[in-house]
Design a protein around this motif. Structure first.
Motif, PDB file in Angstrom:
ATOM      1  N   ARG A  92       0.823  -1.141  -0.001  1.00  0.00           N
ATOM      2  CA  ARG A  92      -0.009  -0.021   0.040  1.00  0.00           C
ATOM      3  C   ARG A  92       0.665   1.366  -0.112  1.00  0.00           C
ATOM      4  NH1 ARG A  92      -5.336  -1.432   0.697  1.00  0.00           N
ATOM      5  NH2 ARG A  92      -5.691  -3.359   1.864  1.00  0.00           N
ATOM      6  N   ARG A  93       1.763   1.277   0.769  1.00  0.00           N
ATOM      7  CA  ARG A  93       2.869   2.345   0.878  1.00  0.00           C
ATOM      8  C   ARG A  93       3.526   2.575  -0.559  1.00  0.00           C
ATOM      9  NH1 ARG A  93       5.366   1.907   6.900  1.00  0.00           N
ATOM     10  NH2 ARG A  93       3.514   2.413   8.052  1.00  0.00           N
ATOM     11  N   ALA A  94       3.878   1.714  -1.019  1.00  0.00           N
ATOM     12  CA  ALA A  94       4.602   1.574  -2.367  1.00  0.00           C
ATOM     13  C   ALA A  94       3.602   2.196  -3.567  1.00  0.00           C
ATOM     14  CB  ALA A  94       5.215   0.146  -2.808  1.00  0.00           C
ATOM     15  N   GLY A  95       2.295   1.817  -3.505  1.00  0.00           N
ATOM     16  CA  GLY A  95       1.409   2.435  -4.214  1.00  0.00           C
ATOM     17  C   GLY A  95       1.214   3.879  -4.232  1.00  0.00           C
ATOM     18  N   LEU A  96       1.170   4.165  -2.973  1.00  0.00           N
ATOM     19  CA  LEU A  96       1.260   5.799  -2.640  1.00  0.00           C
ATOM     20  C   LEU A  96       2.284   6.264  -3.175  1.00  0.00           C
ATOM     21  CD1 LEU A  96      -0.262   5.982   0.918  1.00  0.00           C
ATOM     22  CD2 LEU A  96      -1.259   6.365  -0.957  1.00  0.00           C
ATOM     23  N   VAL A  97       3.540   5.956  -3.070  1.00  0.00           N
ATOM     24  CA  VAL A  97       4.612   6.540  -3.443  1.00  0.00           C
ATOM     25  C   VAL A  97       4.786   6.503  -4.980  1.00  0.00           C
ATOM     26  CG1 VAL A  97       7.349   6.374  -3.511  1.00  0.00           C
ATOM     27  CG2 VAL A  97       6.187   5.962  -1.297  1.00  0.00           C
ATOM     28  N   ILE A  98       4.369   5.528  -5.509  1.00  0.00           N
ATOM     29  CA  ILE A  98       4.495   5.538  -7.080  1.00  0.00           C
ATOM     30  C   ILE A  98       3.467   6.467  -7.514  1.00  0.00           C
ATOM     31  CG2 ILE A  98       3.718   4.041  -9.216  1.00  0.00           C
ATOM     32  CD1 ILE A  98       5.054   1.717  -7.387  1.00  0.00           C
ATOM     33  N   GLY A  99       2.124   6.514  -6.713  1.00  0.00           N
ATOM     34  CA  GLY A  99       1.077   7.460  -7.189  1.00  0.00           C
ATOM     35  C   GLY A  99       1.769   8.723  -6.968  1.00  0.00           C
ATOM     36  N   GLY A 100       2.268   9.056  -5.919  1.00  0.00           N
ATOM     37  CA  GLY A 100       2.704  10.484  -5.811  1.00  0.00           C
ATOM     38  C   GLY A 100       3.710  10.972  -6.774  1.00  0.00           C
TER      39      GLY A 100
END
Length: 130
Positions: free
Chosen positions: A105-113
């Protein structure tokens, strides 16, 4: 007021709404201890605002393309690809699936950001390719 300027203003407001909703929705994923203080109604409100912002962003973008007679610069294609990457990463981060790990989930947030910032960079720089 000019129609084009009005749609651009709506587009920018939707962009700000998406950014704020994503930041607020991502706060619990970065906390070390789970925060149970947020009510389900508030959580649903932020989800609805994020979806509304993304929908208005896409619709106003299509209207702006229409105003421009669908004449697109080469950097626009990169913008669309990055927008799809952002949507995909954020959907992974916020998906209601207990099997998705916190690190995913955190990786998804970083990639999305990163994709969000890259889209903003492309829009501000408007590079010339070739």
């Amino acid at each position: 007021m000019d129609k084009h300027l009005f749609v651009v203003t709506i587009h920018l407001i939707a962009l700000a709404l998406v950014a704020i909703a994503v930041l607020i929705r991502s706060k619990p994923l970065w906390m070390t201890k789970p925060d149970r203080s947020e009510s389900p109604a508030t959580k649903k409100l932020w989800i609805a605002l994020q979806h509304l912002g993304l929908t208005v962003l896409v619709i106003s973008g299509v209207v702006l393309l229409y105003f421009n007679q669908f004449q697109m610069q080469p950097w626009f294609y990169a913008k669309i690809i990055l927008f799809v990457v952002m949507l995909s990463a954020l959907s992974k981060a916020f998906k209601k699936d207990q099997s998705i790990l916190l690190v995913q989930r955190r990786a998804g947030l970083v990639i999305g950001g990163v994709a969000f910032v890259a889209v903003l960079g492309l829009v501000m720089i408007k590079p010339v390719f070739g």
